[in-house]
Design a protein around this motif. Structure first.
Motif, PDB file in Angstrom:
ATOM      1  N   ILE A  49      42.439  29.674  39.299  1.00 24.83           N
ATOM      2  CA  ILE A  49      41.188  30.023  39.974  1.00 24.83           C
ATOM      3  C   ILE A  49      41.213  31.466  40.446  1.00 24.83           C
ATOM      4  N   GLU A  50      42.347  31.909  40.991  1.00 25.93           N
ATOM      5  CA  GLU A  50      42.427  33.305  41.439  1.00 25.93           C
ATOM      6  C   GLU A  50      42.285  34.247  40.259  1.00 25.93           C
ATOM      7  N   ASN A  51      42.934  33.911  39.137  1.00 26.62           N
ATOM      8  CA  ASN A  51      42.873  34.770  37.948  1.00 26.62           C
ATOM      9  C   ASN A  51      41.466  34.828  37.362  1.00 26.62           C
ATOM     10  N   SER A  52      40.813  33.675  37.302  1.00 29.56           N
ATOM     11  CA  SER A  52      39.519  33.625  36.627  1.00 29.56           C
ATOM     12  C   SER A  52      38.357  34.024  37.517  1.00 29.56           C
ATOM     13  N   VAL A  53      38.410  33.690  38.801  1.00 31.12           N
ATOM     14  CA  VAL A  53      37.279  33.947  39.699  1.00 31.12           C
ATOM     15  C   VAL A  53      37.454  35.263  40.455  1.00 31.12           C
ATOM     16  N   ILE A  54      38.521  35.372  41.250  1.00 29.88           N
ATOM     17  CA  ILE A  54      38.706  36.535  42.116  1.00 29.88           C
ATOM     18  C   ILE A  54      39.144  37.752  41.305  1.00 29.88           C
ATOM     19  N   ALA A  55      40.314  37.640  40.657  1.00 34.80           N
ATOM     20  CA  ALA A  55      40.832  38.766  39.878  1.00 34.80           C
ATOM     21  C   ALA A  55      39.961  39.046  38.653  1.00 34.80           C
ATOM     22  N   GLY A  56      39.392  37.988  38.059  1.00 28.92           N
ATOM     23  CA  GLY A  56      38.537  38.176  36.888  1.00 28.92           C
ATOM     24  C   GLY A  56      37.310  39.011  37.200  1.00 28.92           C
ATOM     25  N   PHE A  57      36.669  38.708  38.334  1.00 27.79           N
ATOM     26  CA  PHE A  57      35.503  39.502  38.744  1.00 27.79           C
ATOM     27  C   PHE A  57      35.903  40.940  39.035  1.00 27.79           C
ATOM     28  N   SER A  58      36.996  41.129  39.763  1.00 24.11           N
ATOM     29  CA  SER A  58      37.449  42.474  40.112  1.00 24.11           C
ATOM     30  C   SER A  58      37.854  43.258  38.872  1.00 24.11           C
ATOM     31  N   PHE A  59      38.508  42.583  37.930  1.00 25.12           N
ATOM     32  CA  PHE A  59      38.900  43.218  36.671  1.00 25.12           C
ATOM     33  C   PHE A  59      37.672  43.754  35.944  1.00 25.12           C
ATOM     34  N   GLY A  60      36.611  42.935  35.872  1.00 23.66           N
ATOM     35  CA  GLY A  60      35.397  43.351  35.194  1.00 23.66           C
ATOM     36  C   GLY A  60      34.738  44.547  35.856  1.00 23.66           C
ATOM     37  N   ILE A  63      40.648  38.711  50.710  1.00 26.23           N
ATOM     38  CA  ILE A  63      40.991  38.254  52.065  1.00 26.23           C
ATOM     39  C   ILE A  63      40.234  36.983  52.429  1.00 26.23           C
ATOM     40  N   PHE A  64      38.972  36.919  52.021  1.00 26.87           N
ATOM     41  CA  PHE A  64      38.143  35.754  52.366  1.00 26.87           C
ATOM     42  C   PHE A  64      37.948  34.839  51.164  1.00 26.87           C
ATOM     43  N   ALA A  65      38.919  34.818  50.264  1.00 23.57           N
ATOM     44  CA  ALA A  65      38.811  34.002  49.056  1.00 23.57           C
ATOM     45  C   ALA A  65      38.710  32.514  49.381  1.00 23.57           C
ATOM     46  N   ALA A  66      39.514  32.041  50.313  1.00 24.38           N
ATOM     47  CA  ALA A  66      39.527  30.602  50.634  1.00 24.38           C
ATOM     48  C   ALA A  66      38.156  30.097  51.076  1.00 24.38           C
ATOM     49  N   PRO A  67      37.522  30.690  52.113  1.00 22.42           N
ATOM     50  CA  PRO A  67      36.190  30.195  52.504  1.00 22.42           C
ATOM     51  C   PRO A  67      35.140  30.372  51.409  1.00 22.42           C
ATOM     52  N   LEU A  68      35.252  31.416  50.606  1.00 22.33           N
ATOM     53  CA  LEU A  68      34.294  31.619  49.526  1.00 22.33           C
ATOM     54  C   LEU A  68      34.418  30.531  48.461  1.00 22.33           C
ATOM     55  N   LEU A  69      35.658  30.163  48.136  1.00 21.39           N
ATOM     56  CA  LEU A  69      35.867  29.101  47.147  1.00 21.39           C
ATOM     57  C   LEU A  69      35.368  27.756  47.670  1.00 21.39           C
ATOM     58  N   ALA A  87      45.177  27.126  48.823  1.00 21.02           N
ATOM     59  CA  ALA A  87      46.290  27.637  48.017  1.00 21.02           C
ATOM     60  C   ALA A  87      45.876  28.894  47.249  1.00 21.02           C
ATOM     61  N   ALA A  88      44.676  28.854  46.656  1.00 21.61           N
ATOM     62  CA  ALA A  88      44.187  30.020  45.916  1.00 21.61           C
ATOM     63  C   ALA A  88      43.929  31.187  46.855  1.00 21.61           C
ATOM     64  N   GLY A  89      43.488  30.898  48.089  1.00 18.95           N
ATOM     65  CA  GLY A  89      43.237  31.948  49.070  1.00 18.95           C
ATOM     66  C   GLY A  89      44.514  32.682  49.464  1.00 18.95           C
ATOM     67  N   VAL A  90      45.593  31.919  49.652  1.00 17.81           N
ATOM     68  CA  VAL A  90      46.882  32.530  49.985  1.00 17.81           C
ATOM     69  C   VAL A  90      47.378  33.381  48.817  1.00 17.81           C
ATOM     70  N   PHE A  91      47.260  32.839  47.611  1.00 19.11           N
ATOM     71  CA  PHE A  91      47.709  33.570  46.432  1.00 19.11           C
ATOM     72  C   PHE A  91      46.879  34.846  46.249  1.00 19.11           C
ATOM     73  N   ALA A  92      45.566  34.781  46.535  1.00 14.54           N
ATOM     74  CA  ALA A  92      44.695  35.946  46.388  1.00 14.54           C
ATOM     75  C   ALA A  92      45.129  37.082  47.311  1.00 14.54           C
ATOM     76  N   ILE A  93      45.522  36.769  48.523  1.00 15.11           N
ATOM     77  CA  ILE A  93      45.981  37.802  49.467  1.00 15.11           C
ATOM     78  C   ILE A  93      47.239  38.480  48.928  1.00 15.11           C
ATOM     79  N   TYR A  94      48.133  37.677  48.347  1.00 16.27           N
ATOM     80  CA  TYR A  94      49.333  38.251  47.744  1.00 16.27           C
ATOM     81  C   TYR A  94      48.998  39.170  46.566  1.00 16.27           C
ATOM     82  N   MET A  95      47.822  38.948  45.943  1.00 13.92           N
ATOM     83  CA  MET A  95      47.476  39.685  44.727  1.00 13.92           C
ATOM     84  C   MET A  95      46.680  40.959  44.998  1.00 13.92           C
ATOM     85  N   ILE A  96      46.506  41.335  46.249  1.00 18.54           N
ATOM     86  CA  ILE A  96      45.769  42.568  46.565  1.00 18.54           C
ATOM     87  C   ILE A  96      46.419  43.810  45.932  1.00 18.54           C
ATOM     88  N   PRO A  97      47.756  43.921  45.883  1.00 20.82           N
ATOM     89  CA  PRO A  97      48.342  45.082  45.191  1.00 20.82           C
ATOM     90  C   PRO A  97      47.903  45.203  43.738  1.00 20.82           C
TER      91      PRO A  97
END
Length: 489
Positions: free
Chosen positions: A103-114, A162-168, A180-190
């Protein structure tokens, strides 16, 4: 170099010194801003008068395209595989870990990547045309301007992480997976900030045809990523934390390796160090970047085919280089070659798909009803592959010519205001289900492709070459007039 002795189409080599000499030797546009008075450079491709001329010119241009497209395809696959490999190892850790990473790869990181990839593509227009015009000095300035804009964008997008969990949770995801995806998303900010640095670097190197070094770096990092993902996630049992550490590190390794290559002096005049000029004309640069982001984010389906993605990058470089060098006929012919090549590749892939329509669905599901539906949809999928092998090429032409804003409007209107609503009507109102949704989206893509074809068909390429020179002068700023004088000499 005398016009009469110049090759028909300039060709960049990977070797640093030879390429630097070649780039410096590119002709400077010799025309006014009026398309009516534009005179193509003498080294532009000669008019094609028969099948033999067409065949020879086609082979020549194909070599130039595949010199760029081949490594670009390989690089894209390697970089895409970083996240995919992390997901594979996450699946061996646990189902919750797999869901969180996916979910982090496809939703959060996927949107940011685009968004980042799209905004970085503004550099393809400016750097490509600057190379074509022989104004190599401006490439480093353009890249630094893009860094400023993309890092600022990354700061804003970090709120999404940062607010991935409530958004999901808001969009209907379960609480356990969202947390779980929210915690992983915070780790993926770098990784987000690695995107901000990487995409301008990639466009900077692509515009100079320095593609092989990008492919080599991506391949080495992919091997290391696979090894350390196994070590941290499975052997040491670090789970999601290990996944984040390895994925962040892999993307930053790509960035650092490419920067070391640039700073080592291999790019010659293209990189002369950091400059305060990077902060000039930022607003205009932002507008071009935003238009690029909208254009690419509206074309998610088209970017799923790696061959088309590589051809997108290749045709963008070819068109921008040739327009910047006052070669409008060469730019137009490059488009023809890219469209024909992508169309033929799409036909081959579609034929393979249709020939195996009774076998391949079982690779993805053991449910007979799903297999039957996939078999029925295969002809539509085959048509989608053909269409989506052509559409990215036309988008690449738009990037190379600097039409991002116009094409962004076309994509929004055809796909989001026409295609998706039509799909929803067919799927839900008329009860066509998945078929209806797919028919609607495909119709939107077909209309989008037809409109882009019409725009390209009506294009005055002499005028575009004239606009390219004006754009180079504009983005160079008032203080870069000396560059023009130096190039003229």
């Amino acid at each position: 170099m005398e016009d009469g002795k110049q090759p028909l189409i300039s060709s960049a080599k990977e070797d640093g010194q030879e390429q630097e000499h070649q780039l410096q030797s590119l002709p400077v546009a010799r025309h006014t801003s009026s398309a009516a008075t534009f005179v193509p450079d003498a080294s532009d491709i000669s008019p094609i008068t028969g099948p033999v001329d067409f065949y020879r010119a086609f082979l020549t241009e194909s070599k130039k395209l595949w010199y760029l497209a081949g490594p670009a395809i390989f690089t894209s696959i390697c970089q895409y595989s970083l996240g995919a490999i992390t997901q594979v190892f996450a699946g061996h850790v646990g189902s919750l870990d797999l869901a969180a990473v996916s979910i982090e790869n496809s939703v959060i990181a996927g949107f940011s990547f685009g968004v980042m990839l799209g905004m970085g593509s503004a550099l393809e227009t400016l750097c490509g045309q600057a190379v074509g015009a022989g104004q190599i000095d401006m490439l480093g300035i353009y890249m630094q301007r893009s860094w400023v804009i993309l890092v600022t964008t990354a700061l804003l997008l970090s709120l999404l992480y940062i607010f991935a969990a409530p958004l999901l949770k808001l969009i209907g995801q379960t609480e356990e997976i969202s947390e779980a995806a929210g915690v992983f998303a915070i780790y993926m900010i770098p990784q987000l900030f690695a995107y901000a640095m990487n995409f301008p670097i990639a466009k900077f190197l692509q515009s100079q045809s320095k593609i092989m070094v990008m492919a080599l770096i991506a391949a080495v990092v992919l091997v290391l990523h696979t090894l350390f993902s196994w070590l941290f996630m499975l052997k040491l049992g670090w789970g999601l934390v290990g996944a984040a550490i390895v994925l962040d590190t892999s993307w930053w390794l790509i960035v650092i390796a490419q920067l070391l290559y640039i700073f080592s002096g291999t790019c010659g005049r293209a990189w002369s160090g950091f400059s305060l000029k990077a902060f000039q004309n930022l607003w205009g640069f932002v507008k071009l970047s935003l238009a690029s982001a909208v254009m690419l984010c509206m074309n998610i389906l088209g970017w799923t085919i790696m061959v088309a993605l590589g051809m997108n990058a290749a045709i963008s470089v070819r068109v921008s280089n040739e327009l910047g060098a006052s070669h409008p006929r060469t730019a137009k012919f490059s488009l023809v070659v890219a469209v024909v090549t992508s169309f033929l590749i799409g036909l081959v892939l579609s034929a393979i798909l249709i020939a195996t329509r009774n076998e391949y669905p079982s690779l993805f599901s053991s449910d007979t009803s799903v297999e039957t539906l996939v078999e029925e949809l295969t002809p539509i999928l085959a048509l989608c592959i053909v269409i989506n092998n052509i559409q990215p090429v036309l988008s690449g032409v738009a990037i190379g010519a600097g039409w991002q804003a116009v094409v962004a409007y076309v994509n929004i209107a055809c796909y989001y205001l026409f295609g998706i609503p039509l799909g929803l009507i067919l799927g839900y109102k008329l009860d066509w289900g998945v078929r209806g949704i797919w028919y609607g989206m495909m119709t939107g893509t077909i209309v989008q492709t037809c409109v882009l074809f019409f725009i390209v068909y009506r294009t005055n390429w002499n005028k575009e070459a004239s606009i390219a020179e004006d754009r180079i002068k504009k983005w160079g700023g008032a203080n870069e007039s000396d560059v023009d004088k130096t190039s003229d000499n």
